[in-house]
Write an enzyme that holds these catalytic residues in place. Structure first.
Site, PDB file in Angstrom:
ATOM      1  N   LEU A   1      -6.519  30.860  25.548  1.00 16.25           N
ATOM      2  CA  LEU A   1      -6.929  32.182  25.088  1.00 16.25           C
ATOM      3  C   LEU A   1      -6.895  32.143  23.573  1.00 16.25           C
ATOM      4  O   LEU A   1      -6.028  31.489  22.987  1.00 16.25           O
ATOM      5  CB  LEU A   1      -5.960  33.269  25.586  1.00 16.25           C
ATOM      6  CG  LEU A   1      -5.935  33.551  27.084  1.00 16.25           C
ATOM      7  CD1 LEU A   1      -4.831  34.553  27.409  1.00 16.25           C
ATOM      8  CD2 LEU A   1      -7.268  34.067  27.575  1.00 16.25           C
ATOM      9  N   ASP A   2      -7.833  32.827  22.935  1.00  9.92           N
ATOM     10  CA  ASP A   2      -7.841  32.884  21.469  1.00  9.92           C
ATOM     11  C   ASP A   2      -6.501  33.381  20.966  1.00  9.92           C
ATOM     12  O   ASP A   2      -5.820  34.165  21.630  1.00  9.92           O
ATOM     13  CB  ASP A   2      -8.942  33.825  20.965  1.00  9.92           C
ATOM     14  CG  ASP A   2     -10.335  33.278  21.195  1.00  9.92           C
ATOM     15  OD1 ASP A   2     -10.473  32.052  21.432  1.00  9.92           O
ATOM     16  OD2 ASP A   2     -11.284  34.069  21.140  1.00  9.92           O
ATOM     17  N   LYS A   3      -6.143  32.946  19.776  1.00  8.64           N
ATOM     18  CA  LYS A   3      -4.849  33.302  19.197  1.00  8.64           C
ATOM     19  C   LYS A   3      -4.615  34.806  19.183  1.00  8.64           C
ATOM     20  O   LYS A   3      -3.542  35.289  19.510  1.00  8.64           O
ATOM     21  CB  LYS A   3      -4.742  32.736  17.780  1.00  8.64           C
ATOM     22  CG  LYS A   3      -3.395  32.959  17.142  1.00  8.64           C
ATOM     23  CD  LYS A   3      -3.313  32.263  15.803  1.00  8.64           C
ATOM     24  CE  LYS A   3      -1.952  32.427  15.194  1.00  8.64           C
ATOM     25  NZ  LYS A   3      -1.830  31.707  13.930  1.00  8.64           N
TER      26      LYS A   3
END
Length: 187
Positions: free
Chosen positions: A109-111
């Site tokens: 998942l994106d940061k």
């Protein structure tokens, strides 16, 4: 402060305005210490335009791995299913440190994205789960906060995504003609 000319990237602009070491500046950006035109901006690669308003709090508390908990929603002998908070990087070293044991990423998942993260406790489970993701046997649903007015009640977006560049440790993804296919349905 107002931006006086076009073409500055946010990181370079802040570096010029403040005498802050690069690593600290990146941590401050990641922690939400900067707004551009009233919106929190965490990407140092954001292009600024003349007249943009940049507010930067160099005394903003820096989030650390210790501050970012990784609550376990489900655990079996082979898997963890966790609630990843926004700000925690989905990297094996980071996640392993948060759980105090070696894990194997099944997906990312994106940061800045929060959500459910599936982690394998061994390589065999990781490979099996990756196959399920590749065959699209895993259903993913997202909830997004939208700024502005949505014009349609539902829709579908199809594109191809590819890595565009890396900038100060951040990977920038974008549309591409040869990237991996990405389909999003929204309602």
């Amino acid at each position: 402060m107002k931006v006086l000319s076009d073409g500055y990237k946010l990181y370079a602009f802040l570096k010029k305005e403040f005498a802050i070491p690069s690593k600290e500046l990146k941590s401050l950006l990641d922690s939400g210490a900067c707004t551009v035109n009233g919106k929190i901006e965490t990407f140092g690669s954001t292009l600024l335009k003349k007249g943009d308003t940049v507010l930067f709090n160099k005394n903003h508390p820096i989030r650390t791995l210790i501050d970012l908990k990784l609550p376990i929603l489900f655990e079996s002998k082979d898997l963890y299913i966790c609630n990843k908070p926004s700000g925690l990087e989905t990297a094996p070293k980071t996640i392993s440190k948060a759980l105090s044991q070696e894990i194997f990423l099944v997906h990312r998942l994106d940061k800045e994205t929060s959500g459910v993260l599936i982690l394998a406790k061994n390589r065999g489970t990781q490979k099996e789960m990756e196959i399920l993701f590749r065959k699209r046997k895993v259903k993913k649903e997202y909830v997004a906060l939208v700024f502005g007015k949505v014009k349609k009640d539902y829709g579908k977006v199809e594109t191809r995504l590819d890595k565009k560049k890396s900038y100060h440790g951040q990977t920038i993804w974008g549309s591409s003609t040869k990237g991996q296919k990405a389909t999003t349905y929204w309602s």
